[in-house]
Design a protein around this motif. Structure first.
Motif, PDB file in Angstrom:
ATOM      1  N   TRP A 154     -19.543  14.359  -9.501  1.00 20.66           N
ATOM      2  CA  TRP A 154     -20.052  13.176 -10.210  1.00 20.66           C
ATOM      3  C   TRP A 154     -21.378  13.452 -10.896  1.00 20.66           C
ATOM      4  CZ3 TRP A 154     -17.937   7.899  -9.442  1.00 20.66           C
ATOM      5  CH2 TRP A 154     -16.660   7.937  -8.892  1.00 20.66           C
ATOM      6  N   HIS A 158     -27.095  10.182  -5.242  1.00 18.36           N
ATOM      7  CA  HIS A 158     -27.314   8.745  -5.187  1.00 18.36           C
ATOM      8  C   HIS A 158     -28.688   8.369  -4.634  1.00 18.36           C
ATOM      9  CE1 HIS A 158     -25.672   4.564  -3.828  1.00 18.36           C
ATOM     10  NE2 HIS A 158     -26.366   4.484  -4.940  1.00 18.36           N
ATOM     11  N   ASP A 162     -29.851  12.545  -0.495  1.00 13.83           N
ATOM     12  CA  ASP A 162     -28.763  13.339  -1.061  1.00 13.83           C
ATOM     13  C   ASP A 162     -29.210  14.612  -1.767  1.00 13.83           C
ATOM     14  OD1 ASP A 162     -26.604  11.683  -0.243  1.00 13.83           O
ATOM     15  OD2 ASP A 162     -27.147  10.246  -1.802  1.00 13.83           O
ATOM     16  N   LEU A 183     -24.392   4.255  -9.852  1.00 15.05           N
ATOM     17  CA  LEU A 183     -23.629   4.502  -8.633  1.00 15.05           C
ATOM     18  C   LEU A 183     -23.747   3.332  -7.660  1.00 15.05           C
ATOM     19  CD1 LEU A 183     -23.847   8.197  -7.330  1.00 15.05           C
ATOM     20  CD2 LEU A 183     -21.821   6.860  -7.927  1.00 15.05           C
ATOM     21  N   PHE A 187     -20.603   1.023  -6.028  1.00 13.44           N
ATOM     22  CA  PHE A 187     -20.360   0.770  -4.606  1.00 13.44           C
ATOM     23  C   PHE A 187     -20.596  -0.695  -4.234  1.00 13.44           C
ATOM     24  CE2 PHE A 187     -21.857   5.395  -4.242  1.00 13.44           C
ATOM     25  CZ  PHE A 187     -20.568   5.868  -4.363  1.00 13.44           C
ATOM     26  N   TRP A 192     -16.149  -0.101  -4.389  1.00 10.99           N
ATOM     27  CA  TRP A 192     -15.720   1.242  -4.018  1.00 10.99           C
ATOM     28  C   TRP A 192     -16.547   1.750  -2.841  1.00 10.99           C
ATOM     29  CZ3 TRP A 192     -11.511   3.507  -6.184  1.00 10.99           C
ATOM     30  CH2 TRP A 192     -11.010   2.927  -7.363  1.00 10.99           C
ATOM     31  N   ASP A 194     -18.185   5.061  -0.749  1.00 15.17           N
ATOM     32  CA  ASP A 194     -18.594   6.454  -0.663  1.00 15.17           C
ATOM     33  C   ASP A 194     -18.148   6.940   0.719  1.00 15.17           C
ATOM     34  OD1 ASP A 194     -19.931   8.863  -0.312  1.00 15.17           O
ATOM     35  OD2 ASP A 194     -21.850   8.128  -1.081  1.00 15.17           O
ATOM     36  N   TYR A 196     -17.869   9.820   2.409  1.00 18.99           N
ATOM     37  CA  TYR A 196     -18.701  10.674   3.254  1.00 18.99           C
ATOM     38  C   TYR A 196     -19.839   9.872   3.880  1.00 18.99           C
ATOM     39  CZ  TYR A 196     -21.350  14.664   4.940  1.00 18.99           C
ATOM     40  OH  TYR A 196     -22.020  15.553   5.751  1.00 18.99           O
ATOM     41  N   ARG A 197     -20.485   9.022   3.079  1.00 15.61           N
ATOM     42  CA  ARG A 197     -21.599   8.234   3.613  1.00 15.61           C
ATOM     43  C   ARG A 197     -21.129   7.170   4.606  1.00 15.61           C
ATOM     44  NH1 ARG A 197     -25.254  11.106   4.226  1.00 15.61           N
ATOM     45  NH2 ARG A 197     -26.574  11.799   2.519  1.00 15.61           N
ATOM     46  N   TYR A 228     -18.129  13.967  -4.514  1.00 17.45           N
ATOM     47  CA  TYR A 228     -17.812  12.765  -3.750  1.00 17.45           C
ATOM     48  C   TYR A 228     -16.307  12.576  -3.599  1.00 17.45           C
ATOM     49  CZ  TYR A 228     -22.597  11.099  -4.842  1.00 17.45           C
ATOM     50  OH  TYR A 228     -23.962  10.960  -4.964  1.00 17.45           O
ATOM     51  N   VAL A 230     -14.601   8.958  -3.448  1.00 17.64           N
ATOM     52  CA  VAL A 230     -14.887   7.529  -3.595  1.00 17.64           C
ATOM     53  C   VAL A 230     -13.553   6.798  -3.531  1.00 17.64           C
ATOM     54  CG1 VAL A 230     -15.767   5.774  -5.179  1.00 17.64           C
ATOM     55  CG2 VAL A 230     -16.966   7.972  -4.956  1.00 17.64           C
TER      56      VAL A 230
END
Length: 263
Positions: A154, A158, A162, A183, A187, A192, A194, A196-197, A228, A230
């Motif tokens: 991406w 963010h 990060d 971003l 979210f 949407w 994230d 991983y987060r 990412y 997403v």
């Protein structure tokens, strides 16, 4: 488990020379999203097109040695869609969509703006278009129940967590306030996730997926998290674990793999 990997190759030929095929055979992801393949369709070898156990699909850029996305799948997709319907960015090989009965995986390579003002302006144009396109996917999700996982580079970190050197990059493409705000809107406003987060809200050094080739960035782990997965909320809630693979370097990026408890 559904295992999905995303990896910016920085050239598919180079990645294969560095052992990508062996890693695929050992790691066995179900879907692999590729970015920056940097190859024309006619130059893809059969091994690159269909490594053992996989069906491959590709959307090269018109310009030689530039951009381009691809996708490997263990179970062939029901359908493949190339691009977003925008001539400027479809010519750059930015988006490839693969559909299965209940879910969709997208391989996306968002533009970088690091080469100057002209490309940063192009990046902002792409973000506007991509936001609208993602809005269409979210509406499809709401209307049909289809789940989506958008994988890729991406080219935006963010939050301060990060990237290692966030103070020194506040005025640089990839960590500009406008990019980060975009971003956040994806979210927080559009719904949407994230992935991983969601799994690892406090991860720092282990989350990085890209390192500059300058200096000793990789050796010192002076990295960025810009790759990412997403997803729509339903399938995001089924993510069980994720990892960045760093034992072998195929690229200046590392593979990010997420396992979903999903049929």
């Amino acid at each position: 488990m559904l295992r999905i990997t995303t990896l910016n190759l920085n050239g598919i030929r180079s990645a294969y020379r560095k052992g990508l095929a062996d890693w695929l055979a050992a790691a066995c992801p179900d879907v692999v999203c590729l970015q920056e393949i940097k190859i024309q369709d006619a130059d893809l070898t059969e091994d690159m097109r269909h490594p053992a156990g996989y069906t491959g699909h590709f959307h090269p850029a018109e310009k030689k040695g530039y951009s381009g996305v691809g996708l490997y799948a263990r179970v062939p997709a029901d359908s493949i869609t190339i691009g977003m319907g925008n001539a400027e960015f479809d010519a750059e090989g930015r988006v490839l969509r693969a559909d299965w009965p209940t879910f969709t995986v997208v391989s996306a390579y968002l533009p970088s703006g690091t080469s100057g003002d002209e490309r940063q302006a192009a990046k902002y144009r792409f973000l506007d278009l991509f936001e609208d396109w993602m809005g269409g996917l979210m509406q499809e999700h709401k209307d049909t129940g289809r789940e989506f996982v958008l994988c890729g580079d991406w080219n935006i970190a963010h939050h301060e967590i990060d990237l290692k050197n966030w103070k020194g990059n506040r005025k640089n493409s990839g960590f500009l306030p406008e990019e980060r705000a975009w971003l956040t809107k994806i979210f927080d406003d559009h719904g949407w996730v994230d992935v991983y987060r969601r799994l690892y809200p406090d991860a720092t050094d282990e989350a990085y997926t890209w390192w500059s080739n300058r200096g000793q960035a990789y050796a010192k782990n002076v990295g960025w998290r810009i790759d990412y997965q997403v997803a729509t909320p339903g399938i995001a809630a089924h993510a069980r674990r994720a990892a960045v693979y760093k034992d072998t370097r195929f690229s200046d990026h590392a593979p990010l793999t997420v396992e979903y408890d999903w049929d």
